[in-house]
Scaffold this active site. Sequence first.
Site, short mmCIF file in Angstrom:
data_model
loop_
_atom_site.label_atom_id
_atom_site.label_comp_id
_atom_site.label_asym_id
_atom_site.label_seq_id
_atom_site.Cartn_x
_atom_site.Cartn_y
_atom_site.Cartn_z
N CYS A 1 -16.76 21.20 -0.53
CA CYS A 1 -15.69 22.20 -0.65
C CYS A 1 -15.70 23.34 -1.43
O CYS A 1 -15.85 24.37 -1.11
CB CYS A 1 -14.41 21.47 -1.15
SG CYS A 1 -13.75 19.94 -0.31
N LYS B 1 -5.51 27.10 1.67
CA LYS B 1 -6.67 26.44 1.75
C LYS B 1 -8.16 26.84 1.07
O LYS B 1 -8.59 26.39 0.15
CB LYS B 1 -7.10 25.77 3.04
CG LYS B 1 -8.32 24.75 3.01
CD LYS B 1 -8.28 23.43 2.28
CE LYS B 1 -9.62 22.75 2.29
NZ LYS B 1 -9.42 21.66 1.45
N1 SAJ Z 1 -16.84 20.44 -11.51
C1 SAJ Z 1 -17.04 21.12 -12.99
N2 SAJ Z 1 -15.97 21.45 -13.81
C2 SAJ Z 1 -14.80 21.09 -13.39
C3 SAJ Z 1 -14.39 20.16 -12.34
C4 SAJ Z 1 -15.51 20.16 -11.29
O1 SAJ Z 1 -18.34 21.49 -13.07
O2 SAJ Z 1 -14.10 21.33 -14.37
C5 SAJ Z 1 -17.81 20.23 -10.70
C6 SAJ Z 1 -18.08 18.74 -10.37
O3 SAJ Z 1 -19.16 18.27 -11.06
C7 SAJ Z 1 -18.54 18.88 -8.92
C8 SAJ Z 1 -17.80 20.25 -8.20
O4 SAJ Z 1 -17.36 20.83 -9.41
O5 SAJ Z 1 -20.01 19.32 -8.88
C9 SAJ Z 1 -16.68 19.75 -7.54
O6 SAJ Z 1 -15.88 19.11 -8.31
P1 SAJ Z 1 -14.28 18.77 -7.79
O7 SAJ Z 1 -13.80 17.99 -8.74
O8 SAJ Z 1 -13.79 19.80 -7.43
O9 SAJ Z 1 -14.42 17.65 -6.45
P2 SAJ Z 1 -14.62 17.93 -5.16
O10 SAJ Z 1 -15.59 18.85 -4.80
O11 SAJ Z 1 -14.26 16.83 -4.31
O12 SAJ Z 1 -13.12 18.98 -4.57
C10 SAJ Z 1 -12.03 18.23 -4.09
C11 SAJ Z 1 -11.14 19.25 -3.46
N3 SAJ Z 1 -10.08 18.97 -2.55
C12 SAJ Z 1 -10.13 19.32 -1.51
O13 SAJ Z 1 -10.83 20.18 -0.90
C13 SAJ Z 1 -8.81 18.57 -0.93
C14 SAJ Z 1 -10.69 20.28 -4.51
O14 SAJ Z 1 -9.67 21.19 -4.05
C15 SAJ Z 1 -9.80 19.48 -5.53
O15 SAJ Z 1 -9.16 20.22 -6.68
C16 SAJ Z 1 -10.70 18.44 -6.17
O16 SAJ Z 1 -11.37 17.69 -5.10
C17 SAJ Z 1 -10.14 17.34 -7.21
O17 SAJ Z 1 -9.03 18.24 -7.96
O18 SAJ Z 1 -10.32 16.38 -7.31
#
Ligand code: SAJ
Length: 421
Positions: free
Chosen positions: A257, A203
């Site tokens: 996360c 995780k």
């Molecule tokens: N972000 C970037 N660049 C990227 C992807 C994300 O700057 O390429 C930023 C986003 O703007 C945000 C942050 O990172 O501020 C997090 O974005 P995220 O897409 O990772 O979304 P989260 O925070 O909801 O992460 C969740 C996590 N899921 C779980 O913990 C079960 C993560 O493990 C997943 O990979 C992610 O969702 C997903 O893939 O949607």
Amino acid sequence: IGLGYVGLPVACIFAKAGLDVIGADVFTERVEKINAGISPIEGNEPGLNELVREVAGSSQMRATIDYEQLRDRDVILIDVQTPVDENHKPHYEALRASLQSLGPVLKKGALVIVESTISPGTMNKLALPLLEESSGLKLNEGFYLGNCPERVMPGKLLQNLKSLSRVVGGMTPETADTMVALYRLIVDGDLDPTDCTTAELVKTVENAYRDVQIAFANEVALVSEAVGGDVWKVRELVNKSPGRNMLLPGAGVGGHCIPKDPWLLADAVDGLDVPLRLIPAARAVNDAMPQHVADLLSEALEQVGKNLRDAKILVMGIAYLEDSDDTRNSPSEALVALLKAKGAKAVVHDPYVDEYKGDLLMAAKGCDAAVLMVKHAEYLALDIVALRAALSQSVLVDGRGFFDVGEVRGMGFIYHGIGTA
Ligand code: SAJ
């Protein structure tokens, strides 16, 4: 135990599957809302309100603050928060409190499963001894213990809980197998039985992995700006190379996360002779992106003879993620604090966050610059000509590679964007 954005959906889904479920929480008003069939979870969670209304307060599922009601429970899932503090140290108060309260009422032979995200080693070093001490029972005699981390993303809670695969860590293989049988009642995805340490590692590693990948993209963006490249084009062409999948650079990394879990992973080796350089460095790179956006703003304003001190800035998007109302650890909040520290005024707009909804062009009126921090779908419909007319200065800073550089510069905007010269 813990009826938050993970515990409540889990309780409801198990109730829907026909199990007799009691949800325990420390907040009375949350318990009362749930028993009235009302979901206390903010935000747009498809299906959750209906599901809570359907199962909560009925014979299938009820909520309580009274741990005495847990005496007859065969399985206890623990879904409490495990935050890290400003020194990046985990705080397990909620986990300790729930195990402390559970022990005295724990039914002999019950299965206890920690679903919260915890630092590798926490099951063995904290959960096990604490539960043995508070229950007076022995592991694998008086109770069974496992760790099954949740994988949910805001906005897709119910869908994720049903479809995503899960790592099922048991203190013994038999416990892991029992847990697989339990989760099979609600999960369509893979259920991979293993030990607790592996579950804790998977995780925290899967989120640290993402954080490092994003930091790499951000560092390439900084290089691209400096050498006159366009990181969005670079990324597109890099990803044509087999086995490459460069993520998106941006104005920062928020949410509940990704900013937290790398520190939980790192904490596992705190005090040990394991030199962690990459994981902490990636956090530093990502946490520095709001400051980089502020620097881009400063440079752009200088070109129109203004500086941040006497500027009014339109901040487009306060949520941490596009098309979400969740503002936890939002990079935009970090940016607003930086702007205010420089004496600038910040006008925040966000179509998803109640206090910042409203007409974007009205918000833009009189602002010296607009900065796009979140690529909400609503901004795709933005009338860029009208935005320029509303702004006092035609200054646009792009934190997410959202605008077409040629188009906006062709319209006379002073445009500075992450990753573009
Ligand atoms: N972000 C970037 N660049 C990227 C992807 C994300 O700057 O390429 C930023 C986003 O703007 C945000 C942050 O990172 O501020 C997090 O974005 P995220 O897409 O990772 O979304 P989260 O925070 O909801 O992460 C969740 C996590 N899921 C779980 O913990 C079960 C993560 O493990 C997943 O990979 C992610 O969702 C997903 O893939 O949607």
